[in-house]
Design an enzyme around this catalytic site. Structure first.
Site, PDB file in Angstrom:
ATOM      1  CD  GLU A  35      -3.044  -0.881  -0.171  1.00  0.00           C
ATOM      2  OE1 GLU A  35      -3.089   0.399  -0.753  1.00  0.00           O
ATOM      3  OE2 GLU A  35      -3.700  -1.755  -0.698  1.00  0.00           O
ATOM      4  CE1 TYR A 118      -6.341   3.448  -0.346  1.00  0.00           C
ATOM      5  CE2 TYR A 118      -4.110   3.378   0.072  1.00  0.00           C
ATOM      6  CZ  TYR A 118      -5.204   2.805  -0.352  1.00  0.00           C
ATOM      7  OH  TYR A 118      -4.984   1.991  -1.454  1.00  0.00           O
ATOM      8  CG  ASP A 136      -7.246   4.873  -4.255  1.00  0.00           C
ATOM      9  OD1 ASP A 136      -8.587   4.833  -4.457  1.00  0.00           O
ATOM     10  OD2 ASP A 136      -6.605   4.076  -4.620  1.00  0.00           O
TER      11      ASP A 136
HETATM   12  N1  ADE Z   1      -3.821   0.791  -5.234  1.00  0.00           N
HETATM   13  C1  ADE Z   1      -3.865   0.802  -3.946  1.00  0.00           C
HETATM   14  N2  ADE Z   1      -3.920  -0.438  -3.378  1.00  0.00           N
HETATM   15  C2  ADE Z   1      -3.991  -1.295  -4.157  1.00  0.00           C
HETATM   16  C3  ADE Z   1      -4.091  -2.625  -4.052  1.00  0.00           C
HETATM   17  N3  ADE Z   1      -4.506  -3.101  -2.936  1.00  0.00           N
HETATM   18  N4  ADE Z   1      -4.267  -3.314  -5.147  1.00  0.00           N
HETATM   19  C4  ADE Z   1      -4.358  -2.801  -6.389  1.00  0.00           C
HETATM   20  N5  ADE Z   1      -4.018  -1.415  -6.753  1.00  0.00           N
HETATM   21  C5  ADE Z   1      -3.932  -0.652  -5.620  1.00  0.00           C
END
Ligand code: ADE
Length: 358
Positions: A35, A118, A136
């Site tokens: 993340e 987030y 996000d």
């Molecule tokens: N962008 C942010 N978190 C994500 C996730 N877990 N899988 C794919 N794209 C992401």
């Protein structure tokens, strides 16, 4: 109105979720690392970094104990280096306060360095099934379209109210999947650049922007401040196989990383030679290099460069600058990708380019 998205979204996710390395298992450390990497970087770019980072630092303890240069080297090319410094600070807190175990508690996760709403929501829900939202840019885009809302998604108040709304509908048994499904939909269907793929969208049936024909107008983001432009003259100072590098200050942009020596402004050959002599070095030849630019979030560097060969003299290290074997910089010194255009003249490759096919 959002309650109706839950079921179709989850069914769609079950059939269409991409296979991604961090989805193989939901261990909190893995979720956290992914993340943080994904916050400012595309999924495809993150993939090789993720594997390598986890191999080098497989758990919180390894991250907490990692020497700074190694840590920054692992992050080289991902940019926004404070992300990884904060991760290390958080890892140390987890070692000291939670005996190395990631806390299974939203508020405790939120209080760790570098973790905002987030990331706290993503880790809580994906790793622990805690029903908290993870909003996000993808989620903001999807939901402002579903609601046909023209509110500015860069405003904190808009984000807060969406978080509240999601909290009221997030399914208790599939919180992590629900959050990831919203993110996934934003990444591959309700896309940020180019046409949204409404014909295959599981939320098309209730999307107000689709109904009104305004999908392309949303989300609304008020213009950001313009980037500051900085001119720089970057130097490849070479003596035999060795080149000069120096460590950047501990605070500010690219803190603590290594860089090629550079001077403010766009300088001519004679000015550059003047500085080099002032540093006590003896230039033999100077060769102008092509211009390059690098864009950061708030600053843009416009660079000009010179390759200068130097005579070997007795005291070459000066002003924090020191000479190392060019190949060694590739292995041991984290150099920001902003210098990639010039690093190539040293026959070394930096950051993301190291993972691209050559
Ligand atoms: N962008 C942010 N978190 C994500 C996730 N877990 N899988 C794919 N794209 C992401």
């Amino acid at each position: 109105m959002l309650k109706q998205i839950v079921k179709p979204l989850l069914s769609w996710y079950d059939g269409h979720a991409r296979v991604l390395p961090w989805r193989e298992d939901n261990h909190p450390y893995r979720v956290w690392v992914s993340e943080i990497m994904l916050q400012q970087t595309r999924v495809e770019a993150v993939k090789p970094f993720f594997e390598r980072f986890l191999n080098a630092l497989p758990d919180v303890k390894a991250l907490a104990e990692c020497p700074e240069d190694t840590l920054l080297k692992l992050w080289e090319g991902l940019g926004y280096y404070n992300r990884v410094r904060n991760m290390q600070k958080a890892a140390r807190v987890i070692m000291e306060q939670y005996r190395g175990e990631f806390p299974a508690d939203y508020e405790k996760i939120l209080s760790l360095p570098g973790i905002g709403h987030y990331t706290a929501g993503a880790v809580s829900s994906i790793a622990f099934g805690i029903p908290m939202p993870a909003v996000d840019g993808n989620v903001l885009r999807v939901l402002s379209r579903v609601k046909a809302s023209y509110e500015d998604i860069l405003k904190q108040s808009v984000k807060n109210s969406l978080e509240k709304e999601i909290k009221s509908i997030i399914p208790g048994d599939r919180a992590g999947d629900f959050n990831q499904a919203l993110i996934e939909l934003g990444a591959i269907v309700c896309v940020p650049n180019g046409k949204a793929k409404c014909d295959i969208c599981p939320l098309a049936f209730c999307c107000r922007a689709k109904e009104k024909g305004i999908v392309d107008e949303l989300p609304r983001k008020k213009a950001k401040k313009e980037r500051r432009l900085e001119q720089k003259t970057v130097l490849i100072l070479r003596e035999g196989e060795r080149v000069a590098i120096r460590k950047r200050p501990a605070k500010g942009l690219l803190a603590g990383m290594y860089e090629l020596p550079n001077l403010e402004g766009c300088l001519g050959e004679e000015e550059v030679l003047g500085y080099i002599r002032k540093w006590g070095l003896s230039p033999l030849r100077i060769l102008p290099l092509a211009g390059a630019r690098h864009i950061f979030s708030h600053v843009e560097w416009q660079m000009t460069g010179y390759a200068v060969s130097l005579e070997e003299t007795e005291h070459m290290d000066c002003d924090g600058m020191f000479f190392v074997d060019a190949k060694e910089t590739e292995k041991n010194y984290p150099i920001p990708a902003a210098f990639a255009a010039y690093a190539r003249y040293m026959d070394i490759v930096l950051g993301q380019e190291r993972y691209e096919e050559r």
